[in-house]
Write an enzyme that holds these catalytic residues in place. Structure first.
Site, PDB file in Angstrom:
ATOM      1  CD  GLU A 111      -2.897  -1.209   2.338  1.00 39.51           C
ATOM      2  OE1 GLU A 111      -3.545  -0.180   2.563  1.00 39.51           O
ATOM      3  OE2 GLU A 111      -3.000  -2.231   3.011  1.00 39.51           O
ATOM      4  CG  HIS A 225      -8.715   5.899   2.792  1.00 38.44           C
ATOM      5  ND1 HIS A 225      -8.792   5.697   1.427  1.00 38.44           N
ATOM      6  CD2 HIS A 225      -8.088   4.811   3.299  1.00 38.44           C
ATOM      7  CE1 HIS A 225      -8.238   4.524   1.137  1.00 38.44           C
ATOM      8  NE2 HIS A 225      -7.792   3.967   2.256  1.00 38.44           N
ATOM      9  NE  ARG A 267      -4.274   5.202   3.918  1.00 42.81           N
ATOM     10  CZ  ARG A 267      -4.710   4.296   4.749  1.00 42.81           C
ATOM     11  NH1 ARG A 267      -5.137   4.641   5.933  1.00 42.81           N
ATOM     12  NH2 ARG A 267      -4.719   3.037   4.407  1.00 42.81           N
ATOM     13  CG  HIS A 328      -9.647   5.735   6.781  1.00 40.52           C
ATOM     14  ND1 HIS A 328     -10.624   4.778   6.595  1.00 40.52           N
ATOM     15  CD2 HIS A 328      -8.470   5.054   6.899  1.00 40.52           C
ATOM     16  CE1 HIS A 328     -10.064   3.577   6.588  1.00 40.52           C
ATOM     17  NE2 HIS A 328      -8.761   3.709   6.799  1.00 40.52           N
ATOM     18  NE  ARG A 363      -4.177   4.326  10.536  1.00 41.81           N
ATOM     19  CZ  ARG A 363      -4.617   3.568   9.529  1.00 41.81           C
ATOM     20  NH1 ARG A 363      -3.856   2.615   9.011  1.00 41.81           N
ATOM     21  NH2 ARG A 363      -5.817   3.773   9.040  1.00 41.81           N
ATOM     22  CG  LEU A 369      -6.346  -3.949  11.402  1.00 36.96           C
ATOM     23  CD1 LEU A 369      -6.507  -4.937  10.250  1.00 36.96           C
ATOM     24  CD2 LEU A 369      -7.528  -4.058  12.348  1.00 36.96           C
TER      25      LEU A 369
HETATM   26  C1  SIN Z   1      -7.315   0.451   3.293  1.00 41.03           C
HETATM   27  O1  SIN Z   1      -7.542  -0.734   3.023  1.00 41.03           O
HETATM   28  O2  SIN Z   1      -7.053   1.306   2.464  1.00 41.03           O
HETATM   29  C2  SIN Z   1      -7.401   0.863   4.712  1.00 41.03           C
HETATM   30  C3  SIN Z   1      -6.304   0.279   5.446  1.00 41.03           C
HETATM   31  C4  SIN Z   1      -5.874   1.238   6.498  1.00 41.03           C
HETATM   32  O3  SIN Z   1      -6.634   2.117   6.885  1.00 41.03           O
HETATM   33  O4  SIN Z   1      -4.703   1.167   6.862  1.00 41.03           O
END
Ligand code: SIN
Length: 434
Positions: A111, A225, A267, A328, A363, A369
């Protein structure tokens, strides 16, 4: 009604449940949630959970987290996060979380702002698979009693010591006295009109911290987000289109079909670029394109997103996805140390409501998580080691006179007022409160 337990945990997301599972089984634990167990932000998490791939990756993972966080992170906390990541992933696997594997090896996705693929996942519904596996384990623990539909209204304290909490269930007040109280009440997305979060998450822990002058930190660090499904006139939570979609190659296009940004930047950078492009093209959305990927691959890798978009009239294998940014995540919160201790004795905070300082100002994707498991386990370990020195006691409390609906409104308004003050610089529609 009065009740006495050893540990009271408020909240049933990953950090609340994982904390309870890591407490010693000789402790009498009560876990409460204001809704049903799985009505959490954890359940909604799509992309995955990050982990250092190996020893060599630890410093790289630390640097990625710091860079995404604009170097506003607490280095000690980031180091703990990276170093303890692997063990916790192993523990989740042992509990029964079915992360995707090929040839018996974990699959890692990527990501934004991660320099390598280091995110383990269960297709695009990682949160659901973690939540359900933890819940299954939770229900087998004889020392933990679960209370659903039970509202947390206030803490009970004596001087600067937390001795319990006031709860309301079926219009009845329950005063629970505990040697340790753990706040795992989740984020604040419910106070925003435009958010990917569960609508019930109003920052209950923040309201209580404000009332009792428990230390808070970085309340202006609110994450937007970049890619939530765009729908006109929708007051429900926004459907997240996981960052993993960009991690696997999805492209952002403006309404003229032009690319305008490297999709894998942090992000905050991508969200700002989208806003700029929306302004420039006078459009309330931009597009996310995956149509060039194999249809079967899309349906198999992102089954949840595929189905949810289809319900909303978009076949992502053929159509561009209309997206715009949405609130988000909350990086700020109740200030805690590396063992999740707050500024009030015997009161702990874990998960999104806590501020470990790990995320800095922004973040890194899929670190939430991970923060939830790493720091809630540390919290449980600290409680395990220290609880025998604490005396159980019933102290003074008060009778709640207001209706629950009023109390919820008062707490929510308290949170909105504080966030508004702290976020004065954000004047756009994202900060439209409900
Ligand atoms: C996402 O799947 O984009 C969210 C994952 C996250 O918030 O880290």
């Amino acid at each position: 009604m009065n009740k006495i337990v050893d540990v009271l945990i408020i909240g049933s997301g990953v950090s609340g449940i994982y904390c309870s599972l890591n407490l010693k089984e000789s402790l009498n634990v009560m876990l409460v949630t204001k809704s049903k167990l799985e009505n959490t932000n954890t359940y909604l998490a799509q992309g995955g959970i990050s982990t250092a791939r190996n020893k060599e990756d630890i410093p790289v993972f630390i640097e990625d987290t710091l860079k995404a966080g604009q170097y506003k992170n607490k280095l000690e906390a980031v180091t703990v996060l990276a170093k303890e990541s692997r063990d916790n992933i192993e523990k989740l696997l042992a509990i029964g979380v079915n992360f995707d594997k090929s040839s018996n090896e974990l699959n890692y996705t990527r990501e934004g702002a991660h320099s390598i693929n280091r995110i383990v996942h269960t297709k695009d519904n990682t949160g659901e698979s973690i939540q359900l596996a933890l819940e299954k384990e939770l229900k087998q623990r004889k020392n933990i009693s679960i209370y659903e539909d039970t509202y947390f209204v206030d803490i009970i304290k004596e001087e600067n010591k937390c001795i319990g909490a006031v709860l309301i269930k079926d219009e009845e007040q329950i005063n629970v006295y505990a040697k340790a109280v753990v706040l795992a009440t989740g984020g604040i997305g419910g106070v925003f009109r435009n958010s990917t979060n569960q609508r019930i998450l109003n920052g209950d822990g923040i309201a209580v911290a404000l009332k009792h002058k428990i230390k808070l930190k970085d309340l202006n660090y609110i994450q937007i987000h970049p890619t939530a499904f765009y729908e006109e006139n929708n007051d429900e939570k926004r459907l997240l289109i996981s960052e993993a979609v960009r991690g696997e190659g999805g492209k952002l296009l403006d309404i003229n079909g032009e690319r305008f940004i490297d999709e894998l930047l942090p992000r905050d950078v991508v969200s700002k670029a989208i806003f700029k492009q929306m302004d420039k093209t006078n459009s309330p959305f931009v597009y996310l394109d995956v149509t060039f990927m194999e249809k079967d691959y899309i349906i198999n890798r992102f089954p949840f997103i595929y189905k949810e978009c289809l319900k909303r009239g978009t076949d992502i294998t053929e159509d561009y996805i209309k997206i715009s940014p949405a609130q988000h995540y909350f990086m700020g919160g109740i200030e805690v140390d590396l063992d999740s201790k707050t500024s009030m004795e015997n009161l702990y905070a874990v998960g999104e409501i806590s501020c470990t300082g790990v995320h800095g100002a922004n973040r890194l994707a899929s670190n939430s998580l991970l923060e939830g498991v790493v720091f809630s386990k540390r919290c449980a370990r600290f409680i395990n080691e220290n609880i025998d020195d604490i005396e159980s006691k019933i102290g003074p409390t008060y009778e709640v006179k207001d209706t629950l609906q009023n109390l919820i409104k008062i707490n929510k308004n308290l949170v909105i007022k504080e966030i508004k003050e702290q976020c004065e610089e954000f004047e756009d529609e994202l900060f439209d409160y409900r």
